[in-house]
Design an enzyme around this catalytic site. Structure first.
Site, mmCIF file in Angstrom:
data_model
loop_
_atom_site.group_PDB
_atom_site.id
_atom_site.type_symbol
_atom_site.label_atom_id
_atom_site.label_comp_id
_atom_site.label_asym_id
_atom_site.label_seq_id
_atom_site.Cartn_x
_atom_site.Cartn_y
_atom_site.Cartn_z
ATOM 1 N N ARG A 363 0.855 -1.192 0.000
ATOM 2 C CA ARG A 363 0.000 0.000 0.000
ATOM 3 C C ARG A 363 0.889 1.240 0.000
ATOM 4 N NH1 ARG A 363 -1.991 -0.140 6.368
ATOM 5 N NH2 ARG A 363 0.024 -0.787 7.147
ATOM 6 N N GLU A 402 -1.948 7.482 7.885
ATOM 7 C CA GLU A 402 -0.533 7.527 8.277
ATOM 8 C C GLU A 402 0.311 8.051 7.116
ATOM 9 O OE1 GLU A 402 0.525 3.676 9.824
ATOM 10 O OE2 GLU A 402 -0.311 4.168 11.777
ATOM 11 N N GLU A 559 -5.399 4.822 16.578
ATOM 12 C CA GLU A 559 -5.114 3.385 16.508
ATOM 13 C C GLU A 559 -4.167 3.010 17.629
ATOM 14 O OE1 GLU A 559 -3.254 1.932 12.976
ATOM 15 O OE2 GLU A 559 -4.501 3.136 11.646
ATOM 16 N N TRP A 567 3.852 -7.068 12.730
ATOM 17 C CA TRP A 567 4.936 -6.525 11.906
ATOM 18 C C TRP A 567 6.276 -6.447 12.619
ATOM 19 C CZ3 TRP A 567 6.058 -2.236 14.693
ATOM 20 C CH2 TRP A 567 4.992 -1.583 15.349
ATOM 21 N N GLU A 607 -2.517 -8.754 7.336
ATOM 22 C CA GLU A 607 -2.682 -8.438 8.757
ATOM 23 C C GLU A 607 -3.571 -9.443 9.477
ATOM 24 O OE1 GLU A 607 -1.538 -3.809 8.960
ATOM 25 O OE2 GLU A 607 -3.601 -4.176 8.356
ATOM 26 N N HIS A 610 -2.748 -9.901 13.090
ATOM 27 C CA HIS A 610 -2.714 -8.694 13.938
ATOM 28 C C HIS A 610 -3.964 -8.718 14.805
ATOM 29 C CE1 HIS A 610 -2.715 -4.465 15.080
ATOM 30 N NE2 HIS A 610 -1.585 -4.255 14.445
#
Ligand code: GLA
Ligand code: GLA
Length: 905
Positions: A363, A402, A559, A567, A607, A610
């Site tokens: 991304r 971000e 977040e 990660w 993810e 996660h």
């Protein structure tokens, strides 16, 4: 509503067309069409369409001027006289709004600037200039118009091409004193250099100037709305947003109701079949979720092919959430461009330092400076904003995601071009740049702007100022992207706050957030812990800085994780109690929103391991139970919402420029980590039970008794003066090794170290003596230093040596400065070593712990107005009997909130 009138001018009547908005007018604009001074009329789109549209979009009265054209012997300054006469007529009217602008297109832009230069008695509040023709000779004409055309145009208008009056083509005039200018540039315009030069001239003269480059356009694009509808729409939007009376965007969510702490997560419903959505919303309600961030990575779903939008599914999700009383922090889905875009336009893909293309697959594979990416992104932002402007669930805009997380340093040709533009604005002349970059070193002197490149892969250390400026530029370039999106959001939804999620966490430093903070309506941050002995303190440190980016105002934790991330090399889950303690530590430092990545743990994609609020295990899980408990706990803390952080007596200063500069290559050691040193101080203060504020270097320091500025490497003269005044005013400054060494150009201050701070500290150092790995230097205090050492010469009799190297020589010094002082630590002491000397630094400043002695070190205290937070830093329960109104014990990893003296929450 429009009306054709006549205004009396010095040369007779002047036709004007007046456009009035439907509602109450907020501004008035006098507008001059273009046409090379000899063509054009009130019916051309550049006059009529622009007048009607700006009136409608900005709630403005627009007065379009049919000035006399330079035909039949009419010449300069008659057209200016006419525009100025209309301006005088407008400003004399008391029935028109007080906010007044003047503007025009092409030759009309020149007339507008010239009329503004005359209007000293009733100056405009702003200038709107479309592709201005403001210079003769015209700077670097491209292909298209010939110099003969231009000469003819000027000769026709002024009667000659020499000895031109300064205001005929106003780029030659004195521009200081003009109001802020908003300039629209046509991208492929042979006259674009004139608009760009005018922008630089205005800035140089101290006039705020901002430009918008309309992609895919040629000169005069406002006259061709059917050919380039998107670019015309965006150009008018840019002008309308500037013209509309400034509205203070709300500083918090758009919502009614009592203050509360918001609770929620990123929500990615596009990853799940529709049947799951209703279950999601049900479980959200069970958990107490109040808000979700939606659509962050949904570009490919919202615009599955170029200009083909599919909002249906998002409408459904928005409605579903709204029906459940859940707010939406709606993302502009520009973080991850879809495959159709990168296939068609591979030129938007970033290029790394080594020249490798950053291919799609993950991304954020977009160049911050790509005009092609910008155009596609902004078109989608506009469509999204229009679609949801009035949706009752929309509470805030979440721009991109971000920004800079993966693409901050792009070395592409687009970046090179934008870097040059940025450098021209910063330095104006090549001589100034050559001096700043010290280009006589290694024969790097530049003779043309085009020779300058980003600091791409080279066979040795690249010019350090070039590197530093590239860091500054890269942060600015992403901020520019944010501002471009914000401009559209503000234009369409002025009542919805705009933010973007920062990454104030650990070593991330590429975006200069203290510099960005003024541009967000509230600060939002993403924070993830990293394993290590100071992990918890690091969280507190980051939260603390977020709380001080906009002077103590509440912020939004956008977040963090309920448990493990995916990660790190090894991803450790959180221990019982940690989820709540981490969240509440952010609240203690001013967060009025607590959100996670993400709501439902992904089944597919990178993810999937996660953690999330709703794990793979489902609602019947320890994580979901802890999440639900936290939701209830936050509801009980609604009294905290809106309270500012209460400042403490001690500041730990963070300076991103020093951070960048201190960690560049070719330095005495590559082991130095700016933020680790700052965090060590924070930990030492926590160990001593002392509350500190982590503040940007730009903060007002005067209220602090003690200011710790670790590794303050880059000290321009103005900062040196501020610090000298701080100490002279009774403040106590502490700084460390490698401080005061360079100026803003990364040039060493001469005469010995610590350079700019040498006199203030009363010491002089000739050479740095960094230490090898595993090496340490014992000190008279019984502790030892690592990383760095120095032979410190005391040069001022007011200096006291607080600690010496066991081998001889001062290691820690303090110079008395009036009622204040300036102390210096020449080695890395680590939290334990700092704790040993801390009392010697705190006592003279009169700083004392606010905690009972037994709690110091074990408990962190944070204060928001009447509310006190006691946070257990240890894995053991802590006795609280010494704290009035507190429960008996503070559980391991627990948090006690004392809402007002005596009421635990
Ligand atoms: C080599 C080079 C010099 C200088 C020194 C630094 O000797 O020839 O220009 O860079 O290294 O050690
Ligand atoms: C960042 C991103 C999220 C997610 C998390 C994972 O914060 O914004 O999309 O990738 O990291 O920790």
């Amino acid at each position: 509503m429009r009306a054709d009138l006549e205004v009396t001018g010095p040369h007779g009547p002047i036709p004007v067309r007046v456009y009035e908005p439907d509602g109450a007018a907020e501004a008035v604009l006098v507008w001059a069409h273009g046409g090379g001074f000899r063509h054009g009329d009130l019916d051309m789109p550049e006059a009529d369409m622009v007048g009607a549209e700006l009136s409608r979009r900005a709630n403005a009265v627009v007065v379009s001027v049919g000035y006399r054209l330079a035909v039949d012997g009419v010449r300069y300054p008659v057209p200016i006289d006419d525009v100025h006469a209309v301006w005088t007529w407008v400003t004399a009217r008391t029935d028109l709004p007080a906010r007044r602008a003047i503007g025009g297109a092409s030759a009309g832009a020149a007339l507008a600037v010239s009329a503004a230069l005359r209007a000293t008695a009733s100056p405009p509040d702003l200038l709107l200039l479309a592709y201005p023709f403001a210079h003769f000779p015209t700077p670097t004409l491209g292909h298209g118009r010939t110099l003969e055309n231009i000469e003819d145009m000027v000769r026709n208008y002024v009667g000659r091409i020499s000895d031109l009056p300064a205001d005929a083509l106003p780029g030659a005039a004195r521009l200081d004193g003009l109001p802020p200018a908003y300039i629209v540039l046509s991208e492929s315009d042979d006259l674009r250099p004139s608009g760009e030069l005018l922008e630089r001239q205005l800035r140089e003269a101290g006039v705020p100037a901002e430009s918008f480059l309309a992609p895919g356009t040629t000169h005069g694009h406002l006259n061709r709305p059917d050919d380039v509808p998107d670019a015309v729409d965006a150009s008018l939007g840019f002008f309308a947003a500037a013209l509309r009376a400034p509205r203070q965007a709300p500083r918090w969510l758009r919502r009614d109701g009592e203050p509360r702490i918001e609770f929620g997560a990123d929500y990615n419903p596009e990853q799940w079949p529709r049947e799951v959505w209703a279950d999601d919303v049900r479980a959200m309600r069970e958990a107490g979720v109040t808000i979700v961030s939606l659509g962050i990575f949904a570009w490919a779903r919202l615009e599955p092919a170029e200009r083909r939008y599919d909002f249906g599914w998002l409408d459904e999700v928005m409605d579903l959430l709204h029906a459940a009383g859940i707010l939406v922090d709606l993302a502009t889905p520009t973080a991850s461009p879809p495959p159709w875009l990168t296939t068609r336009h591979p030129e938007i893909l970033p290029v790394d330092r080594d020249g490798r293309t950053v291919w799609p697959g993950a991304r954020q594979h977009w160049r911050p400076t790509s005009p092609v990416f910008r155009e596609h992104a902004l078109r989608l932002v506009r469509a999204l904003a229009r679609r949801y402007a009035d949706h009752p669930a929309l509470a805030a805009w979440h721009v991109n995601n971000e920004l800079g997380c993966h693409n901050v340093h792009d070395y592409s040709d687009d970046a090179a071009r934008a870097f040059r533009g940025w450098l021209r604005r910063r330095y104006t002349t090549l001589d100034a740049l050559n001096a700043a970059w010290g280009t006589d070193f290694w024969s790097q002197r530049y003779g043309e702007w085009e020779q300058i490149l980003p600091p791409r892969y080279a066979n040795g250390p690249v010019n350090p100022t070039q590197q530093l400026d590239f860091k500054r530029f890269s942060s600015d370039a992403l901020k520019e992207h944010y501002l471009a999106e914000r401009r559209i959001l503000r234009e369409i939804t002025p009542d919805v706050p705009v933010t973007t999620n920062f990454m104030v966490a650990g070593p991330i430093n590429e975006m200069n957030y203290p510099d960005w903070a003024a541009e967000v309506d509230f600060v939002a941050n993403d924070h993830y812990t990293r394993p290590g002995p100071q992990s918890r303190d690091e969280l507190s440190f980051s939260a603390n800085l977020c709380g001080n980016l906009i002077s103590g105002r509440p912020w939004f934790l956008m977040e963090h994780s309920t448990s493990a991330v995916n990660w790190q090399p090894v991803n450790v889950p959180k221990l019982p109690g940690e989820l709540a303690r981490d969240s509440l530590t952010h609240v203690a430092h001013g967060a009025d929103g607590v959100c996670f990545f993400q709501w439902r743990q992904s089944r597919a994609g990178a993810e999937k391991f996660h953690s999330a609020m709703l794990p793979h295990a489902g609602t019947s899980s320890a994580i979901f139970a802890a999440v639900t408990d936290l939701g209830a706990r936050l509801r009980s803390l609604s009294g905290v919402a809106g309270l500012a952080r209460t400042p403490s007596d001690v500041a730990v200063v963070i300076d991103y420029e020093s951070w960048w500069a201190a960690e560049q290559d070719s330095h005495p050691t590559d082991r130095l980590r700016y933020r680790d040193e700052a965090l060590d101080w924070y930990t030492a203060l926590l160990d001593a039970g002392v509350r500190a504020d982590v503040v940007p270097v730009s903060a007002d320091l005067t209220g602090y008794r003690l200011v710790v500025a670790p590794i303050l490497h880059l000290v321009p003269a103005a900062l040196r003066q501020r610090l000298e005044e701080y100490a002279a005013g009774g403040g106590h400054l502490v700084t460390t090794y490698f401080s005061g060494i360079v100026d803003e150009f990364d040039h060493a201050w001469l005469g010995g170290y610590p350079g700019a701070l040498r006199d203030l500290l009363g010491i002089r150092v000739e050479e740095f003596a960094p230490l090898l790995d595993g090496e340490s230097v014992p000190l008279s205090t019984g502790t030892s230093g690592t990383l760095w050492s120095e032979r410190v010469e005391v040069t001022d009799p007011a200096v006291t040596v607080l600690a010496a190297y066991a081998g001889g020589g001062a290691a820690v010094t303090r110079r008395a400065v009036g009622a204040g002082s300036a102390a210096y630590i020449s080695t890395r002491l680590g939290p334990q070593g700092l704790l040993v000397i801390l009392d010697e630094l705190l006592s003279p400043a009169g700083v004392v712990s606010e905690l009972p002695p037994d709690l110091r070190g074990k408990v962190e205290l944070a204060v928001r107005g009447p509310v006190r937070f006691l946070i257990n830093r240890t894995a053991e329960p802590v006795e609280l009997s010494a704290v009035a109104g507190a429960p008996q014990t503070l559980p391991a990893r627990g948090v006690v909130v004392l809402l007002s003296p005596g009421t635990p929450g």
